[in-house]
Design a protein around this motif. Structure first.
Motif, PDB file in Angstrom:
ATOM      1  N   GLY A   1      40.436  40.652  52.324  1.00  0.00           N
ATOM      2  CA  GLY A   1      39.248  40.057  52.940  1.00  0.00           C
ATOM      3  C   GLY A   1      38.137  41.031  53.252  1.00  0.00           C
ATOM      4  N   GLN A   2      38.482  42.293  53.433  1.00  0.00           N
ATOM      5  CA  GLN A   2      37.464  43.245  53.868  1.00  0.00           C
ATOM      6  C   GLN A   2      36.402  43.444  52.783  1.00  0.00           C
ATOM      7  N   GLY A   3      35.162  43.579  53.254  1.00  0.00           N
ATOM      8  CA  GLY A   3      34.050  43.710  52.322  1.00  0.00           C
ATOM      9  C   GLY A   3      34.162  44.934  51.433  1.00  0.00           C
ATOM     10  N   ARG A   4      34.867  45.961  51.889  1.00  0.00           N
ATOM     11  CA  ARG A   4      34.947  47.171  51.074  1.00  0.00           C
ATOM     12  C   ARG A   4      35.780  46.940  49.805  1.00  0.00           C
ATOM     13  N   PHE A   5      36.483  45.819  49.774  1.00  0.00           N
ATOM     14  CA  PHE A   5      37.262  45.491  48.577  1.00  0.00           C
ATOM     15  C   PHE A   5      36.535  44.469  47.697  1.00  0.00           C
ATOM     16  N   ASP A   6      35.227  44.360  47.849  1.00  0.00           N
ATOM     17  CA  ASP A   6      34.539  43.295  47.113  1.00  0.00           C
ATOM     18  C   ASP A   6      34.638  43.465  45.601  1.00  0.00           C
ATOM     19  N   PHE A   7      34.857  44.685  45.138  1.00  0.00           N
ATOM     20  CA  PHE A   7      35.024  44.861  43.690  1.00  0.00           C
ATOM     21  C   PHE A   7      36.259  44.098  43.195  1.00  0.00           C
ATOM     22  N   MET A   8      37.259  43.979  44.078  1.00  0.00           N
ATOM     23  CA  MET A   8      38.471  43.255  43.677  1.00  0.00           C
ATOM     24  C   MET A   8      38.227  41.751  43.634  1.00  0.00           C
ATOM     25  N   TRP A   9      37.314  41.269  44.484  1.00  0.00           N
ATOM     26  CA  TRP A   9      37.010  39.836  44.470  1.00  0.00           C
ATOM     27  C   TRP A   9      36.565  39.437  43.066  1.00  0.00           C
ATOM     28  N   ARG A  10      35.639  40.221  42.553  1.00  0.00           N
ATOM     29  CA  ARG A  10      35.063  39.855  41.245  1.00  0.00           C
ATOM     30  C   ARG A  10      36.088  40.001  40.127  1.00  0.00           C
ATOM     31  N   ILE A  11      36.937  41.003  40.246  1.00  0.00           N
ATOM     32  CA  ILE A  11      37.972  41.180  39.208  1.00  0.00           C
ATOM     33  C   ILE A  11      38.927  39.998  39.230  1.00  0.00           C
ATOM     34  N   LEU A  12      39.358  39.616  40.410  1.00  0.00           N
ATOM     35  CA  LEU A  12      40.348  38.547  40.509  1.00  0.00           C
ATOM     36  C   LEU A  12      39.760  37.187  40.132  1.00  0.00           C
ATOM     37  N   VAL A  13      38.511  36.992  40.446  1.00  0.00           N
ATOM     38  CA  VAL A  13      37.899  35.685  40.196  1.00  0.00           C
ATOM     39  C   VAL A  13      37.607  35.463  38.708  1.00  0.00           C
ATOM     40  N   LYS A  14      37.487  36.548  37.976  1.00  0.00           N
ATOM     41  CA  LYS A  14      37.129  36.426  36.548  1.00  0.00           C
ATOM     42  C   LYS A  14      38.096  35.482  35.832  1.00  0.00           C
ATOM     43  N   ASP A  15      37.525  34.488  35.174  1.00  0.00           N
ATOM     44  CA  ASP A  15      38.260  33.517  34.360  1.00  0.00           C
ATOM     45  C   ASP A  15      39.212  32.636  35.168  1.00  0.00           C
ATOM     46  N   ALA A  16      38.996  32.562  36.456  1.00  0.00           N
ATOM     47  CA  ALA A  16      39.849  31.679  37.260  1.00  0.00           C
ATOM     48  C   ALA A  16      39.488  30.219  37.012  1.00  0.00           C
ATOM     49  N   LEU A  17      40.463  29.375  37.181  1.00  0.00           N
ATOM     50  CA  LEU A  17      40.218  27.931  37.077  1.00  0.00           C
ATOM     51  C   LEU A  17      39.375  27.460  38.260  1.00  0.00           C
ATOM     52  N   GLY A  18      39.622  28.047  39.415  1.00  0.00           N
ATOM     53  CA  GLY A  18      38.867  27.638  40.586  1.00  0.00           C
ATOM     54  C   GLY A  18      38.965  28.678  41.693  1.00  0.00           C
ATOM     55  N   LEU A  19      38.083  28.530  42.649  1.00  0.00           N
ATOM     56  CA  LEU A  19      38.014  29.474  43.757  1.00  0.00           C
ATOM     57  C   LEU A  19      38.039  28.705  45.076  1.00  0.00           C
TER      58      LEU A  19
END
Lengths: 188, 300
Positions: free
Chosen positions: A70-88
């Protein structure tokens, strides 16, 4: 043919991502929680890598459930994980100081990905913290030019988490090509 | 900037046109003084390094079309929402054919970073045409408000639209042909009329029926008619219709032009990249898979 889908749960620390995944996963979630040293978070442990759950559809079809840190410093991981997801699924903790700003932060950080992705916002702890209202979240999203479903949720309740997934799946279905019309269900 | 605004106007709702005054939204250059008193929404165009104070709408320079589009949409939503509360004048829903205006500078001699664009924009605005548009817009606002009030008090009754004040309309100068928008009032909703969700519905609208959230989820993706909504969701058409009426009365949906609405091309097929090297490079999500997912989760 094997088919793997991905649904991602994101949101600020303490919003209930790990709990939500645990509520619907076939297996116990794989967690990367560590002892929390952040005094701003009223929890003993927090996720620093990601959470992972799995829902099998039988055969070779399965849905992977990912929870982001959840921490903002990990925002790079948000984008990696969300890539090609069916939904968020964006989970918001209404007991935090400024939950609307939390939501804005996630929507802004994931703006390119959200342009073409099914998404729902689940607002937790609304019973104890009714303000800001769900409408305030919808208005904040409208200000950002987004129409995203906003629902109250108690992530400890499986049905509530499923309701979020139901709305995500509705959006996915609406994006599919039109099929030949068939008569709608008759009125009861 | 004028090019972007004109591009924005093509096929979009509301239609944005440039105007030197009386606009809904002002695009203002950095450090520009003298915000016009009639300005309801002010968006500052500033260099990325000179971001205005928090809480102030702004666009970074050089201007990006996508950012302008998103910001204007947000401004339209904000204007509509504030109008619904009665705080400011009401821009009617886009489906009613309302024309908004946008200007890129303050009139009355205020220093403007966009003076050349301003002079070009004046071609759209003779006084007569401006006054006519404003009167028409106010009439449309009044009619829309009357319909909304009537629908709130008798949501299921068939209410005729109030008679048009023909005399005043006849005195107006000729108007350019309106864009192909659809007429829809809360009381007389055609089940084939596509509706576009412009704002997520209130909790009160959704909690009347547990299926409403899912139905609104369909609408959040693309404009759909009641017929299409019933077909996609498998929910009874009467329930879809009831929800559509409530959303229309609440200003959460607007009627779309009646042109055939297909799923947007980029999203027509939902593809998911393989998460594992052992899997096929690309898998396609189809309705059967959605149905299996719903069944697996026990969703009805």
């Amino acid at each position: 043919m094997a088919l793997e889908l991905k649904i991602v749960f994101t949101g600020p620390p303490g919003a209930g991502k790990t709990t939500a995944i645990g509520a619907i996963s076939d297996t116990a979630p794989v967690m990367t929680d560590v002892t929390n040293h952040d005094p701003a978070l009223a929890k003993a442990q927090t996720t620093v890598g990601m959470d992972y759950g799995l829902v099998s559809l039988g055969g070779q079809e399965q849905v992977r459930l990912f929870g982001t840190p959840g921490q903002g410093r990990f925002d790079f991981m948000w984008r990696i994980l969300v890539k090609d997801a069916l939904g968020l699924v964006i989970l918001i903790d209404n007991s935090r100081p400024d939950p609307v700003a939390d939501l804005r932060g996630f929507v802004e950080a994931l703006r390119p990905e959200l342009a073409d992705m099914a998404c729902v916002v689940g607002v937790g702890r609304q019973a104890q913290h009714p303000q800001p209202s769900l409408d305030a979240f919808a208005e904040a999203l409208a200000d950002l030019g987004r129409v995203v479903p906003v629902l109250a949720v108690d992530v400890r309740q499986r049905d509530d988490v499923l309701m979020l997934l139901d709305v995500v799946l509705a959006q996915v279905q609406a994006r599919l090509p039109d099929e030949p019309a068939s008569p709608p269900a008759p009125p009861v | 900037m004028r090019l972007f605004v004109n591009l924005q106007a093509r096929g979009q709702a509301p239609d944005w046109v440039m105007s030197p005054e009386g606009a809904d939204v002002v695009l203002q250059g950095p450090g520009q003084a003298g915000t016009p008193p009639w300005a309801e929404e002010v968006i500052t165009v500033a260099d990325a390094g000179l971001r205005p104070p928090p809480g102030q709408a702004w666009l970074s320079s050089p201007l990006q079309y996508d950012d302008l589009q998103a910001t204007l949409q947000a401004a339209a939503s904000a204007l509509h929402m504030t109008a619904r509360t009665g705080a400011r004048r009401v821009p009617p829903p886009a489906g009613a054919g309302f024309v908004s205006t946008v200007t890129d500078g303050a009139p009355g001699g205020a220093p403007s970073g966009f003076a050349s664009t301003l002079s070009e924009a004046r071609t759209l605005d003779t006084d007569a045409a401006t006054n006519a548009r404003q009167r028409l817009a106010r009439l449309a606002e009044l009619e829309q408000l009357q319909r909304e009030l009537a629908a709130r008090s008798r949501p299921a009754a068939a209410l005729p639209a109030p008679p048009a004040p023909a005399v005043e309309r006849d005195t107006l100068p000729p108007q350019p042909a309106p864009p192909p928008t659809a007429e829809a009032s809360p009381a007389t909703l055609d089940p084939a009329q596509p509706l576009r969700l412009v704002r997520w519905p209130s909790h009160d609208d959704l909690r009347r029926d547990p299926r409403h959230a899912r139905l609104a989820g369909f609408l959040a993706t693309r404009p759909l008619s009641c017929n299409e909504l019933a077909r996609l969701s498998g929910v009874e058409q009467a329930i879809c219709h009831d929800l559509a009426l409530a959303l229309l009365a609440g200003g959460c949906v607007v009627a779309e032009a009646r042109a055939p609405v297909a799923a947007p091309p980029p999203a027509a097929t939902v593809t998911v990249l393989a998460a594992s090297p052992a899997m096929a490079p690309r898998a396609v999500v189809n309705r059967g898979l959605i149905a299996r997912l719903r069944q697996r989760f026990g969703l009805r």
